[in-house]
Scaffold this motif. Structure first.
Motif, PDB file in Angstrom:
ATOM      1  N   ALA A 116      90.801  71.471  12.107  1.00 37.45           N
ATOM      2  CA  ALA A 116      89.790  70.501  12.541  1.00 37.45           C
ATOM      3  C   ALA A 116      88.798  70.183  11.434  1.00 37.45           C
ATOM      4  CB  ALA A 116      89.061  70.979  13.797  1.00 37.45           C
ATOM      5  N   GLY A 117      89.330  70.007  10.217  1.00 40.46           N
ATOM      6  CA  GLY A 117      88.443  69.622   9.125  1.00 40.46           C
ATOM      7  C   GLY A 117      88.876  70.027   7.734  1.00 40.46           C
ATOM      8  N   GLN A 118      90.004  70.761   7.597  1.00 35.97           N
ATOM      9  CA  GLN A 118      90.443  71.220   6.277  1.00 35.97           C
ATOM     10  C   GLN A 118      91.216  70.092   5.574  1.00 35.97           C
ATOM     11  OE1 GLN A 118      89.537  73.687   4.541  1.00 35.97           O
ATOM     12  NE2 GLN A 118      90.983  73.499   2.873  1.00 35.97           N
ATOM     13  N   TYR A 119      90.491  69.011   5.309  1.00 36.86           N
ATOM     14  CA  TYR A 119      91.117  67.801   4.762  1.00 36.86           C
ATOM     15  C   TYR A 119      90.831  67.579   3.278  1.00 36.86           C
ATOM     16  CZ  TYR A 119      91.652  66.569   9.702  1.00 36.86           C
ATOM     17  OH  TYR A 119      91.979  66.562  11.037  1.00 36.86           O
ATOM     18  N   ALA A 120      89.937  68.373   2.684  1.00 42.41           N
ATOM     19  CA  ALA A 120      89.584  68.182   1.273  1.00 42.41           C
ATOM     20  C   ALA A 120      90.110  69.345   0.452  1.00 42.41           C
ATOM     21  CB  ALA A 120      88.065  68.072   1.112  1.00 42.41           C
ATOM     22  N   LYS A 121      90.556  69.045  -0.769  1.00 48.87           N
ATOM     23  CA  LYS A 121      91.080  70.073  -1.658  1.00 48.87           C
ATOM     24  C   LYS A 121      90.454  69.943  -3.040  1.00 48.87           C
ATOM     25  CE  LYS A 121      93.771  72.658  -1.038  1.00 48.87           C
ATOM     26  NZ  LYS A 121      93.608  74.068  -0.543  1.00 48.87           N
ATOM     27  N   PRO A 122      89.964  71.054  -3.599  1.00 41.94           N
ATOM     28  CA  PRO A 122      89.494  71.017  -4.986  1.00 41.94           C
ATOM     29  C   PRO A 122      90.704  70.960  -5.915  1.00 41.94           C
ATOM     30  CG  PRO A 122      89.441  73.263  -4.169  1.00 41.94           C
ATOM     31  CD  PRO A 122      89.862  72.394  -3.011  1.00 41.94           C
ATOM     32  N   ARG A 123      90.577  70.287  -7.019  1.00 42.20           N
ATOM     33  CA  ARG A 123      91.674  70.209  -7.990  1.00 42.20           C
ATOM     34  C   ARG A 123      91.154  70.534  -9.383  1.00 42.20           C
ATOM     35  NH1 ARG A 123      96.207  68.376  -5.326  1.00 42.20           N
ATOM     36  NH2 ARG A 123      97.116  69.801  -6.842  1.00 42.20           N
ATOM     37  N   SER A 124      91.987  71.208 -10.150  1.00 39.43           N
ATOM     38  CA  SER A 124      91.592  71.594 -11.503  1.00 39.43           C
ATOM     39  C   SER A 124      91.502  70.396 -12.426  1.00 39.43           C
ATOM     40  CB  SER A 124      92.580  72.619 -12.061  1.00 39.43           C
ATOM     41  OG  SER A 124      92.600  73.783 -11.247  1.00 39.43           O
ATOM     42  N   THR A 125      92.318  69.374 -12.168  1.00 32.50           N
ATOM     43  CA  THR A 125      92.291  68.158 -12.983  1.00 32.50           C
ATOM     44  C   THR A 125      92.143  66.946 -12.073  1.00 32.50           C
ATOM     45  OG1 THR A 125      94.717  67.958 -12.937  1.00 32.50           O
ATOM     46  CG2 THR A 125      93.756  69.175 -14.768  1.00 32.50           C
ATOM     47  N   THR A 126      91.449  65.931 -12.538  1.00 34.61           N
ATOM     48  CA  THR A 126      91.206  64.747 -11.716  1.00 34.61           C
ATOM     49  C   THR A 126      92.385  63.792 -11.709  1.00 34.61           C
ATOM     50  OG1 THR A 126      90.143  63.644 -13.583  1.00 34.61           O
ATOM     51  CG2 THR A 126      88.719  64.856 -12.059  1.00 34.61           C
ATOM     52  N   THR A 127      93.275  63.915 -12.712  1.00 37.29           N
ATOM     53  CA  THR A 127      94.451  63.042 -12.785  1.00 37.29           C
ATOM     54  C   THR A 127      95.693  63.860 -13.084  1.00 37.29           C
ATOM     55  OG1 THR A 127      94.190  62.624 -15.165  1.00 37.29           O
ATOM     56  CG2 THR A 127      93.066  61.104 -13.639  1.00 37.29           C
ATOM     57  N   ARG A 128      96.829  63.223 -12.895  1.00 35.99           N
ATOM     58  CA  ARG A 128      98.105  63.834 -13.265  1.00 35.99           C
ATOM     59  C   ARG A 128      99.009  62.748 -13.799  1.00 35.99           C
ATOM     60  NH1 ARG A 128     102.371  64.403  -8.428  1.00 35.99           N
ATOM     61  NH2 ARG A 128     103.639  64.213 -10.289  1.00 35.99           N
ATOM     62  N   LEU A 129     100.037  63.165 -14.537  1.00 37.54           N
ATOM     63  CA  LEU A 129     100.994  62.216 -15.105  1.00 37.54           C
ATOM     64  C   LEU A 129     102.219  62.130 -14.213  1.00 37.54           C
ATOM     65  CD1 LEU A 129     100.832  63.111 -18.910  1.00 37.54           C
ATOM     66  CD2 LEU A 129      99.646  61.274 -17.694  1.00 37.54           C
ATOM     67  N   LEU A 130     102.596  60.918 -13.864  1.00 39.15           N
ATOM     68  CA  LEU A 130     103.785  60.670 -13.054  1.00 39.15           C
ATOM     69  C   LEU A 130     104.881  60.162 -13.983  1.00 39.15           C
ATOM     70  CD1 LEU A 130     105.080  60.428 -10.210  1.00 39.15           C
ATOM     71  CD2 LEU A 130     104.213  58.089 -10.150  1.00 39.15           C
ATOM     72  N   VAL A 131     105.953  60.903 -14.094  1.00 37.15           N
ATOM     73  CA  VAL A 131     107.050  60.558 -15.002  1.00 37.15           C
ATOM     74  C   VAL A 131     108.229  60.065 -14.178  1.00 37.15           C
ATOM     75  CG1 VAL A 131     108.606  61.377 -16.802  1.00 37.15           C
ATOM     76  CG2 VAL A 131     106.271  62.305 -16.638  1.00 37.15           C
ATOM     77  N   ARG A 132     108.643  58.847 -14.450  1.00 39.82           N
ATOM     78  CA  ARG A 132     109.822  58.262 -13.797  1.00 39.82           C
ATOM     79  C   ARG A 132     110.674  57.629 -14.870  1.00 39.82           C
ATOM     80  NH1 ARG A 132     106.840  55.517  -8.499  1.00 39.82           N
ATOM     81  NH2 ARG A 132     106.866  57.410  -7.205  1.00 39.82           N
ATOM     82  N   GLY A 133     111.768  58.294 -15.185  1.00 42.65           N
ATOM     83  CA  GLY A 133     112.606  57.810 -16.270  1.00 42.65           C
ATOM     84  C   GLY A 133     111.854  57.851 -17.586  1.00 42.65           C
ATOM     85  N   PHE A 134     111.780  56.705 -18.241  1.00 43.11           N
ATOM     86  CA  PHE A 134     111.055  56.617 -19.516  1.00 43.11           C
ATOM     87  C   PHE A 134     109.616  56.141 -19.308  1.00 43.11           C
ATOM     88  CE2 PHE A 134     115.535  56.091 -20.689  1.00 43.11           C
ATOM     89  CZ  PHE A 134     115.654  57.118 -21.617  1.00 43.11           C
ATOM     90  N   SER A 135     109.202  56.003 -18.034  1.00 44.56           N
ATOM     91  CA  SER A 135     107.859  55.507 -17.726  1.00 44.56           C
ATOM     92  C   SER A 135     106.928  56.665 -17.381  1.00 44.56           C
ATOM     93  CB  SER A 135     107.915  54.524 -16.550  1.00 44.56           C
ATOM     94  OG  SER A 135     106.629  54.156 -16.133  1.00 44.56           O
ATOM     95  N   VAL A 136     105.746  56.668 -17.977  1.00 47.81           N
ATOM     96  CA  VAL A 136     104.732  57.684 -17.697  1.00 47.81           C
ATOM     97  C   VAL A 136     103.458  56.976 -17.227  1.00 47.81           C
ATOM     98  CG1 VAL A 136     103.344  59.574 -18.597  1.00 47.81           C
ATOM     99  CG2 VAL A 136     105.689  59.239 -19.433  1.00 47.81           C
ATOM    100  N   THR A 137     103.024  57.302 -16.017  1.00 46.40           N
ATOM    101  CA  THR A 137     101.835  56.671 -15.430  1.00 46.40           C
ATOM    102  C   THR A 137     100.820  57.735 -15.073  1.00 46.40           C
ATOM    103  OG1 THR A 137     103.240  54.954 -14.459  1.00 46.40           O
ATOM    104  CG2 THR A 137     100.991  55.132 -13.620  1.00 46.40           C
ATOM    105  N   GLU A 138      99.553  57.498 -15.406  1.00 45.81           N
ATOM    106  CA  GLU A 138      98.491  58.414 -15.014  1.00 45.81           C
ATOM    107  C   GLU A 138      97.935  57.976 -13.664  1.00 45.81           C
ATOM    108  OE1 GLU A 138      94.822  60.640 -17.205  1.00 45.81           O
ATOM    109  OE2 GLU A 138      94.836  58.458 -17.355  1.00 45.81           O
TER     110      GLU A 138
END
Length: 406
Positions: A116-138
């Motif tokens: 009933a409220g555990q909807y937020a999570k702390p993260r060590s980094t604000t972004t991550r890299l998404l790799v799809r094939g030869f494409s890398v997106t932050e």
């Protein structure tokens, strides 16, 4: 047992945290939309009552004295999509079962859900890299449904302040189902209390109201602060210092005794039994080394917290294909070290804090119903941290009971 407003705390207001350094807060793209949302939250009904908060404080005080045991468990991160009568009923049934398993029905169980409220999570980094094939997106990191969506694309990961309202309404729906369950179980000695990490302080502030001479967070029974945000001079500790709810603090192997003493002094200046739940997350290899000094400094300062073992967060490692996982054997080693260290000091080991799910997942290695490392991929569905499946959770709790009853 809720705290009264004294001369010393009279200057505290729900927004006092804003003058302190405060991390882990999302940057909302449209700051102009946020004030109206916060105003709506300010006007929303309370989710919990002062009487319920007092009942939890009494239970925590019992556990701190060795007269009850705490089971604090639930999802790593609740999802908006998982609020249905069947889902909530299954989670509540699991919590009650784990409470009975921990106590053997021989002593009171203080049952607290990450619910009933555990909807937020702390993260060590604000972004991550998404790799799809030869494409890398932050893209932005997933920070829980209260901030953004788990889908790995830029639009879904953009923080959306309207999700604050959605979080409140999903929490309200869950609370309604919890209350219905309590009515159905009239006469049961076990209540289920709610908790969540008080991470997004604008949200917590909006649900903080003066009730019966005390400021209370009316959005949950037990707000807690994680080890990343437990700075004694930080905004999260300052916020928790002024509310009358019992509060919990995650304590890690990196927490110094002096820092913990300062945090406890700020949160529990009156040394009030039932005020503090300290959740140790040290790692199986460190618990026996670091816990005694921490427990000693807290006791010598006159605090009477309930010490609860979180054997999960200090024992996470990367498995095959980079999947985060935990070994059940490591969890049991940490629990054994935790109970042993406190028992030698004459301090009650008050219970467990676990990340669990009602689904037959394969996210933690070993134990009954658990995979080996190669089998993690079979049913690995977590959006954040690996959880125990029902058989693993019951096994860990049963083994803990045997340690406590030696």
């Amino acid at each position: 047992m809720t705290g009264v407003i004294t001369h010393e705390t009279a200057q505290w207001q729900p927004d006092s945290w804003r003058s302190a350094p405060t991390g882990m807060q999302p940057v909302w793209p449209d700051e102009h939309e946020l004030p109206a949302i916060i105003d709506e939250l300010h006007a929303a009904p309370d989710l919990v009552t002062a009487g319920e908060i007092d009942a939890l404080a009494r239970g925590i005080a019992q556990a701190a004295a060795g007269d009850a045991l705490v089971i604090h468990a639930g999802e790593c991160a609740e999802r908006f999509s998982a609020v249905s009568a069947a889902d909530v009923a299954a989670r509540v049934a699991q919590l009650r079962e784990l409470g009975d398993e921990l106590t053997g029905k021989r002593s009171p169980a203080v049952v607290i859900g990450r619910i009933a409220g555990q909807y937020a999570k702390p993260r060590s980094t604000t972004t991550r890299l998404l790799v799809r094939g030869f494409s890398v997106t932050e893209i932005a990191s997933y920070r829980g449904d209260i901030v953004n969506d788990v889908a790995p694309d830029r639009l879904s990961r953009t923080p959306d302040p309207r999700r604050l309202l959605r979080a409140y309404h999903h929490a309200a729906a869950t609370m309604s189902l919890l209350r219905a369950d309590a009515v159905d179980r009239a006469g049961s000695r076990t209540s289920v209390f709610t908790s969540h990490e008080a991470l997004l302080l604008q949200y917590e502030e909006a649900l903080t109201r003066e009730r019966g001479g005390s400021w209370l967070n009316t959005g949950t029974h037990l707000p807690w602060v994680g080890y990343r945000t437990a700075d004694p001079a930080g905004g999260h500790v300052r916020y928790l210092s002024g509310i009358g709810n019992p509060v919990a603090v995650k304590v890690s192997a990196g927490t110094s005794p002096s820092t913990l003493a300062e945090v406890c002094a700020r949160l529990d200046p009156d040394r009030r039994p039932g005020r503090l739940l300290l959740i140790g997350r040290f790692g199986a290899d460190r618990v026996a080394e670091v816990l005694p000094a921490l427990a000693d400094v807290v006791r010598n300062a006159g605090h009477v917290p309930a010490w609860v073992c979180d054997p999960m967060h200090g024992n996470t490692f990367a498995g095959p294909q980079g999947r985060k996982t935990r070994r059940v054997a490591d969890l049991l080693r940490e629990i054994t070290g935790f109970v042993g260290a406190l028992t030698k000091m004459g301090v009650p080991a008050a219970g467990l804090h676990l990340e669990v799910t009602t689904e037959p997942v394969t996210e933690c290695v070993g134990g009954p119903g658990g995979p080996d490392a190669a089998g993690l991929a079979r049913r690995y569905t977590t959006t954040c941290d690996p959880r125990l499946n029902p058989r693993q959770a019951k096994f860990v709790v049963a083994e803990t009971r045997r340690l406590l009853l030696r």
